[in-house]
Design an enzyme around this catalytic site. Structure first.
Site, PDB file in Angstrom:
ATOM      1  N   CYS A  85       0.850  -1.206   0.000  1.00 52.76           N
ATOM      2  CA  CYS A  85       0.000   0.000   0.000  1.00 52.76           C
ATOM      3  C   CYS A  85       0.876   1.241   0.000  1.00 52.76           C
ATOM      4  CB  CYS A  85      -0.882   0.015   1.244  1.00 52.76           C
ATOM      5  SG  CYS A  85      -2.188  -1.183   1.179  1.00 52.76           S
TER       6      CYS A  85
ATOM      7  N   GLU B 209       4.018   1.107   2.189  1.00 52.87           N
ATOM      8  CA  GLU B 209       5.167   0.802   3.010  1.00 52.87           C
ATOM      9  C   GLU B 209       6.470   1.076   2.252  1.00 52.87           C
ATOM     10  OE1 GLU B 209       2.251  -1.018   2.436  1.00 52.87           O
ATOM     11  OE2 GLU B 209       2.534  -2.889   3.516  1.00 52.87           O
TER      12      GLU B 209
END
Lengths: 263, 793
Positions: free
Chosen positions: B435, B437
């Site tokens: 997402c 990170e």
């Protein structure tokens, strides 16, 4: 606060402060709407800005206006400075008629300039030159509404004479200040100020003023009618429609003969 | 004029849209067969053999118009199961999997039978999920059941959340890597003791896996040749023969050209996905890895730019064909079958210079062309070095309603890597992961998101003194009856104690996760491309990567806790408009009959409006929180944190009662790091200013910011400029990430009523994109209620 300056604690009546506007000058702007206006334009889109006093809607739900000091306004204006940096934006003081509280606005504009914030005002110039001059001295852009050239019509549709307005535009239009831009705006209201004779007069008047950057024609809109209802005021122009794009272009062609005109 | 190559892309896209989402049981069947055949061998050997068995036997297919081939299941858009991780999920959901609320998968009766007879019996009590259920400590279970934490997802699916060693793959080929493993093996002697034996087992697992991958590619080549023989169209016959030639060569050998490089990456991507059925095997900086192949082919006249774009588009569609199967509950937390396979363009190179090249633009173009939900296209925007033209390309793609690329402030990503213990010289090469990170190609190991902490839950537990509002049971620690708090400091002490306990419980879970992963989750296929795994003789799962980073805890409900704390401070202690007892009564009754109290709660300044009174808590609470998380150690380093709520704000909100922020019970918590929908009323600039108060770079697993804009705002050149201004200011404000939904609300509402008319409508859910009509109704509703910024003013 971190600094003392002249006019810091002056207070004024602010209608509202709107962030990140893209319609009131270059880039993303914070617009400070001041309360109070000497004109009574029949098409006014911000009727809640006319009365200099703080007022409440008939149903009691909304209050228009707020007493603020120059520094309190500056604290709000500063918040968006990273956006001004990237967009070329800044602060625009609008109204109402910002000259109604000229001393307050002069202090505000001066301080914003000092902090490197681009400044603009939206005004009718209906005021004494003595009140206008100190504001212009440190201003980047003045958007001045010139609503009607014809004197009688001006009085009929705005409630005031245009003599002082024309005189102030003339003075400002001959100023030679670095970084100062004068932009004239004409809200085109069909049947009121869009005749050929009216537009020619407007063009000829502006042609002679070196500081005028351009003329901007704005189409009349029926914005604000909802607020009229809330405040219990009659709306002055019931049967007027928004001008067509074609008509806007026709008007532009006329004034363009004298002064650079944008829509 | 649409480019000619778009005919093929459109046909492939139509084919993609025609596939329903199904469940594949055969992968699990072949895994099980492999384990059964190696009973008694070390787990690493069993797993490697099992994967080799899958690669050698799984059904394969080549579809019309395809130039790049492969797949993880028997058909596109099918989910697979890793029985060694979570076999019992399917057993539990056997009858609901096709109809469940989030991410249903069609499973045929025939496959159900195969699963129940051949797969399930072997794994009962043995898969990682079952082991976790057997071992789970009571405190973790209690908090989980109370809905305060979500802790199960990493026991369901394994390692993903990484950026494999693409450079190593392209440089050496799987064959070259296998050869290195054989050389290492030859130097070892098991008489040297257990350490040598462990290495021997590891290198053997690499070799077995590599053989399987090479076999799979050759099966694809065989199939292409066979189809070519049957093909009557001469053009297609030539394409099929080319496919055969490419797959015969890669990924076994280093690619000879751009086409082969793409196929090599694709085959390897599928193989590592099959190994774990996990999300986020990121493609990383494709514009950097592929540029030399691209330049050479263009210079040598072997390929036109259109052909290069066509291949990239084909690659995009193949990535979109992967679909993630997870259990129903995990799916609620990240609904939309999302894989979050991220590709990023731009940024700076390893010399610190502008890294934008032709492929940076072309990867964005591929997302424009294909208009699918994957891959997760993003840009590393380095304001100091990247050209405006690049940012403009990104803004154009966002404006098209593709929901992508998400935009990262490059310096913040670099800082996060530094904070993970990576030196600057390598941090410059960082890759976004999953997402939002952060990761590093072929060098870094961690789970970036092991589970969720509910910050709404923290406040709930303070206000109820540790009891669930759903059940009345004690689920957390008791921090005192709030009615007895005499000062704001008393209240904050309770908040901090609850935070401490939530984090402590997550850390407890993490210890079990690390334990089970080290024992039962070897990943030989992934380890192949980690040079330090080869050098150290250790699997990725056991810490073989160059950098090991403690796992990431994901925080949900930022606006909820920030607004609640500000409301308590203002109403109870500063302005004394309300007593704590009156507030508690109102919360106990979910504000029903307490409208005035709720109005007061709503009247306190809200996060998202650039108001220092409330925004200060964004800094204070989140600094405190990350300090606590970093106190917990693990074999791979101290724990880390991120704010990437995915769609978890919806299900986790269902356990949280009414809050002092004015939010009513059971509603979703706030999404991402943004404001609670409808409470940010001062426009985009004020919202971003508020968000900048969070200590972004300390949340090294990223912070996710959703913005929903009215399409009218971005009209014309001026609109595009405004978008660029927003993105540049994001960087100036040191905000790590923003992503955009540019859709009329009315379109979303119409799609709820007429889903068939909007089958390819894309929405940004969180750190990923999904087809709107494939989301559950409550998640659709959550997206609709997010504040839409209709104009800059």
């Amino acid at each position: 606060m971190y600094q003392e300056y002249e006019g810091r604690d002056l207070s004024g009546t602010v209608l509202r402060i709107v962030k990140s506007s893209i319609y009131d000058g270059n880039g993303l702007r914070t617009v400070v709407f001041m309360k109070g206006c000497p004109l009574r334009c029949k098409w006014c889109s911000t009727p809640e800005g006319i009365n200099a006093k703080i007022e409440t809607t008939k149903d009691g739900k909304l209050t228009y206006g707020n007493r603020m000091t120059v520094e309190e306004v500056m604290a709000e204006v500063r918040k968006d400075s990273p956006f001004y940096f990237h967009s070329g934006g800044g602060m625009t003081v609008s109204g109402g008629e910002m000259l109604f509280q000229a001393e307050f606005v002069a202090a505000l504009v001066k301080q914003a300039c000092k902090e490197g914030i681009n400044t603009a005002v939206e005004t009718s110039f209906y005021s004494s030159w003595e009140k206008i001059e100190p504001i212009l001295a440190c201003l980047n852009t003045a958007f001045v509404d010139l609503k009607v050239m014809d004197e009688a019509r001006h009085r009929a549709f705005t409630g005031v004479d245009n003599e002082i307005i024309l005189s102030n535009i003339k003075k400002a239009g001959n100023l030679d200040l670095p970084n100062f831009k004068l932009i004239i705006r004409r809200p085109l209201v069909p049947g009121v100020n869009d005749s050929e004779a009216e537009l020619v007069a407007l063009g000829q008047f502006l042609e002679a003023l070196p500081a005028v950057q351009h003329l901007q024609l704005l189409p009349y809109h029926r914005y604000g009618t909802d607020t009229y209802r809330k405040l219990g005021i009659d709306y002055g122009l019931d049967n007027v429609e928004t001008p067509s794009e074609q008509h806007m272009k026709w008007c532009q062609r006329i004034t363009n003969n004298y002064v650079k005109t944008i829509i | 004029m649409p480019k000619e190559y778009m005919n093929r892309i459109q046909a492939l896209r139509d084919n993609y849209m025609s596939h329903r989402v199904e469940m594949d049981i055969l992968d699990a069947y072949y895994v099980t067969e492999g384990f059964k055949a190696t009973e008694g061998q070390p787990w690493q050997i069993q797993k490697a053999t099992a994967m080799k068995n899958v690669y050698e036997k799984k059904p394969i297919f080549i579809q019309d118009n395809e130039l790049l081939v492969g797949g993880v299941a028997f058909k596109p858009r099918a989910g697979i199961l890793n029985p060694d991780s979570a076999c019992s999920v399917i057993e539990k959901e056997l009858d609901t999997i096709g109809t469940r609320k989030y991410d249903p998968f069609y499973l045929s009766e025939e496959n159900k039978k195969l699963f129940m007879e051949e797969v399930a019996p072997y794994w009962r009590g043995k898969c990682v999920l079952d082991r976790w259920n057997a071992m789970m400590p009571d405190d973790v279970r209690t908090m989980r059941d109370g809905g305060m934490l979500y802790v199960d997802k990493k026991f369901v699916r394994g390692y993903g959340e990484n950026t494999p060693g693409w450079r190593t793959l392209l440089k050496k080929g799987i064959g070259g890597i296998k050869k290195e493993a054989a050389q290492k093996l030859a130097q070892l002697d098991d008489a040297d003791g257990e350490d040598a034996l462990k290495k021997i087992i590891f290198y053997k697992s690499l070799i077995i896996t590599a053989e399987g991958i090479i076999a799979l590619a050759n099966r694809q080549a065989d199939l292409a040749e066979q189809l070519a023989e049957e093909e009557t169209d001469e053009n297609r016959k030539a394409e099929l023969l080319k496919i055969a030639e490419v797959n015969r060569h890669v990924p076994e050998n280093p690619p000879r050209n751009y086409y082969e490089a793409l196929q090599s990456m694709l085959t390897y991507e599928f193989c590592i996905f099959m190994e774990q059925n996990a999300s986020s095997y990121n493609l990383g900086r494709m514009d950097q890895y592929l540029i030399d192949f691209y330049n050479k082919d263009i210079q040598d006249g072997l390929m036109t730019k259109e052909e290069a774009q066509e291949l990239l588009d084909c690659f995009w569609i193949k990535i979109a064909e992967m679909g993630l199967f997870q259990d129903g509950e995990s799916a609620a937390f990240s609904a939309g079958y999302n894989m979050t396979v991220q590709v990023t363009a731009g940024g700076i190179d390893q010399n610190g210079r502008d890294a934008v090249n032709d492929l940076s633009y072309m990867t964005i173009q591929a997302t424009m062309d294909t208009a699918l939900k994957e891959p997760n296209m993003t840009v590393r925007y380095n304001m100091a070095k990247n050209p405006d033209a690049f940012l403009r390309k990104a803004a154009e793609c966002i404006r098209m309603g593709r929901t992508m690329p998400a935009v990262y402030h490059d310096d913040a990503g670099i800082k996060m890597l530094l904070n993970k213990g990576v030196p600057l010289s390598q941090a410059w090469d960082w890759t976004p992961c999953g997402c939002v990170e952060t990761n590093l190609e072929g060098r870094l190991k961690s789970y970036t998101d092991i589970g969720e902490v509910s910050m709404g839950g923290v406040i709930d537990m303070v206000m109820t003194n540790g009891r669930s509002r759903k059940t009345g049971e004690l689920v957390s620690i008791q921090t005192g009856d709030p009615r007895t708090f005499a000062t704001f400091e008393d209240f904050m002490t309770a908040v901090k104690k609850q935070i401490d306990y939530f984090v402590h419980t997550m850390a407890t879970m993490n210890a079990y996760l690390d334990y089970l992963s080290e024992h039962y989750r070897p990943v030989a296929a992934l380890s192949l491309t980690y040079p330090n795994c080869m050098a150290s003789g250790k699997d990725y799962a056991n810490g073989g990567a160059t950098f090991n980073v403690g796992n990431g805890i994901n925080i949900i409900g930022q606006a909820d806790i920030i607004n609640s704390v500000a409301a308590v401070k203002s109403l109870i202690f500063d302005d004394k408009k309300l007593t704590m007892a009156a507030l508690c009564d109102a919360l106990d009754h979910n504000f029903e009959g307490y409208d005035e109290v709720q109005d007061l709660c709503m009247s306190v300044p809200k996060y998202g409006n650039d108001e220092a009174y409330v925004d200060t808590f964004a800094s204070k609470i989140y600094t405190y929180l990350v300090d606590q998380i970093e106190k917990y150690d693990s074999p791979f380093g101290h724990l880390t944190a991120g704010m990437l709520p995915v769609s978890g704000n919806v299900p986790i909100g269902q356990s949280v009662g009414a809050l002092p922020s004015g939010r009513k019970a059971w509603l979703p918590l706030a999404d991402g790091i943004g404001a609670t929908g409808g409470t940010d009323v001062k426009g985009a600039t004020a919202l971003l200013k508020s968000v900048s108060n969070l200590p972004h770079s300390r949340f090294t697993q990223g912070t996710q910011m959703n913005l929903k804009l009215d399409p009218k705002m971005l009209k014309g050149d001026q609109g595009l400029n405004n978008m660029m201004v927003m993105l540049k200011t994001q960087c100036t404000l040191d905000i790590y990430h923003t992503q955009y939904n540019i859709i009329d609300r009315s379109v979303l509402e119409d799609a709820q009523v007429h889903p068939k008319d909007h089958r390819d409508l894309l929405v940004r859910v969180a750190g990923y994109t999904a087809f709107f009509v494939e989301l559950g109704k409550d998640i659709q509703d959550d997206i609709i209620q997010r504040t839409e910024i209709a104009q800059f003013s």
